[in-house]
Enzyme design. Structure first.
Site, short mmCIF file in Angstrom:
data_model
loop_
_atom_site.label_atom_id
_atom_site.label_comp_id
_atom_site.label_asym_id
_atom_site.label_seq_id
_atom_site.Cartn_x
_atom_site.Cartn_y
_atom_site.Cartn_z
N LYS A 192 21.15 40.46 1.15
CA LYS A 192 21.57 41.59 1.95
C LYS A 192 20.40 41.99 3.02
O LYS A 192 19.27 42.04 2.32
CB LYS A 192 22.22 42.67 1.21
CG LYS A 192 23.24 43.40 2.09
CD LYS A 192 24.61 43.09 2.14
CE LYS A 192 25.61 43.60 2.96
NZ LYS A 192 27.02 43.11 2.99
N THR B 285 37.53 39.13 5.93
CA THR B 285 37.45 40.25 4.99
C THR B 285 38.91 40.91 4.85
O THR B 285 39.43 41.18 3.76
CB THR B 285 36.17 41.11 4.94
OG1 THR B 285 35.21 40.34 5.42
CG2 THR B 285 36.21 42.01 3.85
N ASN C 175 35.70 46.76 11.34
CA ASN C 175 36.10 45.23 10.96
C ASN C 175 37.20 45.20 10.00
O ASN C 175 38.10 44.38 10.06
CB ASN C 175 35.01 44.33 11.03
CG ASN C 175 35.41 42.83 10.65
OD1 ASN C 175 35.66 42.55 9.49
ND2 ASN C 175 35.51 42.22 11.73
N GLY D 205 27.08 39.49 9.40
CA GLY D 205 27.23 40.84 9.93
C GLY D 205 27.78 41.70 8.71
O GLY D 205 28.12 41.27 7.65
N ASP D 206 27.72 43.08 8.91
CA ASP D 206 28.11 43.97 7.92
C ASP D 206 28.33 45.25 8.82
O ASP D 206 28.48 45.31 10.13
CB ASP D 206 27.04 44.31 6.97
CG ASP D 206 27.79 45.15 5.67
OD1 ASP D 206 28.58 44.77 4.97
OD2 ASP D 206 27.26 46.47 5.84
#
Ligand code: NDP
Length: 452
Positions: free
Chosen positions: A127, A210, A242, A166-167
């Site tokens: 991460k 997700t 998202n 992404g996050d």
């Protein structure tokens, strides 16, 4: 093999020299969970598997200097925590948010190794990110920041080494700028980042993965436990980024009624079901308040965070059948779990990473509320990221239908895996423990086989 959790945490603290609250919360949960299997393989002790699995391979920290629109140089902190690559290249998102620090990224990277193991795909865990806040910045500022960030990060990543995605705060725009910078610096057009736009190597269904995956997982979890499906059921969703957006979208696809969403400033409740198009329009600009929604939809209500009742988030006090926390870590606390239980909630699935506090999870497990932990429930994002890596390696583009089918299969398999692990170790419906055991075993057995 006996494991002294306090001592392990103490040793970890000494070697880390950090007060890593979130990280130690995540480590404690995993170590508590895996106690029943430590004696299964005598090699775990000889190979110091527990210590190795809780210690990151490396933590990379760097300075990011970039130029703002006033031609002033700004400085932020950048990080990449490469936690473990036993099962494959490091894989995990980048988060741009002012709250980002080594603790948050270490916890996320640690969780990621188990999540990635559960997908059954060949990916290790990592991460990264920065305390840079894209909110309120111009496109050009975000671009210059991403370029400066990549000037440092590109030394440590590669299509077979470490593949970020992404996050929070890192969506298609940021991935585009990051990928452009990587390509310019290395001359490599390779699958080094996932979440790219389709025109330059992205995968169909990655933005949706997700959220869609969380709903697929929950449907399977209900089915496997002979419970009613989500069809026609009232569902609560938190967040409006998202994961939340595509959770809401998939809930509509299957005939459920998502009635809430939220952001860091407040909670929106529309008992007729959230108008997703209106929500997307409002949130095109993240600075916009959700309150704008109530101007257009008179039946909807907005509650600002400062008006919440003490010790609770008012969102979780709305009666529902299913709850999907999809915003951020530790957003659903003990009192919120009690409210959900009181109002008859039957299933909770974590779309976000670690959104439920340990004492909230205890309430769910203690009251037969079916609980899908993040490691399993939100693994759809990373699974489709791996599909993107596969497509890039083969220079192919798979159709939406192909990717969606593979996503659903992956989520169903994760669910079945948890169910069989729970059965094998007599865990009842404790899928938290089942996820930790199943993920740990995959990594631990591979570590033993690979040697040091
Ligand atoms: P986004 O940045 O797209 O959205 C995050 C949302 O959460 C925003 O609406 C934000 O509101 C809201 N939020 C942030 N903090 C709070 C808070 N304290 N209370 C209420 N709402 C809050 O991020 P994602 O949707 O990508 O990620 C959400 C979660 O899902 C994270 O935990 C992430 O790690 C996890 N996740 C994401 C994956 C992905 O594919 N994107 C994959 C697996 C997990 P605001 O705009 O006001 O800040």
């Amino acid at each position: 093999m006996n494991i002294n959790i306090d001592q392990t945490i103490q040793e970890l603290k000494q070697s880390n020299c950090a007060s890593d609250t979130n990280f130690f919360q995540a480590v404690t949960e995993v170590l508590e969970s895996i106690k029943p299997i430590l004696d299964e393989n005598g090699d775990y002790e000889t190979h110091s598997i527990v210590k190795r699995i809780v210690t990151p391979d490396r933590v990379i920290k760097f300075k990011v200097a970039w130029v703002d629109d006033d031609n002033k140089v700004q400085i932020n902190r950048g990080y990449r925590v490469q936690f473990d690559n036993t099962l494959g290249p490091y894989k995990g998102g980048l988060r741009f948010h002012p709250s980002v620090n080594e603790d948050i990224l270490s916890f996320l990277a640690f969780e990621q190794i188990f999540k990635n193991a559960l997908t059954g795909l060949s990916i290790g865990g990592a991460k990264g990110g920065s305390d840079f806040d894209p909110k309120g910045k111009s496109d050009m500022e975000v671009m210059r920041f991403c370029k400066s960030f990549m000037v440092e990060l590109h030394r440590y990543i590669g299509a077979r080494t470490d593949v970020p995605a992404g996050d929070i705060g890192v969506g298609a725009r940021e991935i585009g700028y990051l990928y452009g910078a990587y390509k310019n610096m290395t001359s490599l057009y390779e699958g080094v980042l996932t979440g790219k736009q389709i025109s330059f190597g992205g995968s169909n269904i990655r933005p949706e993965a997700t959220g869609y995956g969380t709903v697929y997982f929950t449907q399977k979890l209900l089915e496997i436990n002979d419970m009613p499906s989500l069809q026609d059921k009232v569902c609560l969703v938190s967040g409006c980024g998202n994961v939340a957006t595509y959770t809401i979208e998939k809930l509509y696809h299957i005939g459920a009624v998502p009635v809430s969403c939220s952001d860091s400033r407040g909670v929106l409740h529309d008992k007729d079901g959230i108008d997703l198009e209106l929500l997307k329009t409002i949130k095109k600009d993240r600075k916009n308040s959700l309150k704008l929604y109530t101007d257009r939809k008179k039946g909807a209500t907005y509650t600002a965070v400062e008006d919440f009742k003490p010790e609770q988030n008012d969102l979780w006090d709305i009666p529902c059948f299913a709850a999907f926390p999809c915003a951020t870590q530790n957003e659903l606390k003990k009192q919120d779990a009690k409210n959900l239980q009181k109002n008859g909630c039957q299933v909770v699935a974590e779309g976000a990473n670690m959104p439920c506090t340990p004492d909230a999870i205890d309430i769910f497990l203690g009251h037969d509320i079916l609980f899908g932990p993040a490691k399993a429930a939100n693994a759809g994002g990373v699974a489709v990221s791996e599909f993107e890596m596969s497509q890039n390696a083969a220079m192919q583009t798979w159709s939406r239908e192909v990717v969606d089918k593979k996503l659903k299969e992956t989520m169903n398999n994760i669910c079945k895996q948890l169910h069989s692990t729970a059965k094998k170790y007599d865990l009842g419906q404790n899928y938290v423990q089942a996820a930790n055991i199943a993920g740990f075993k995959k990594i631990a057995d591979a570590m033993v086989a690979l040697g040091v």
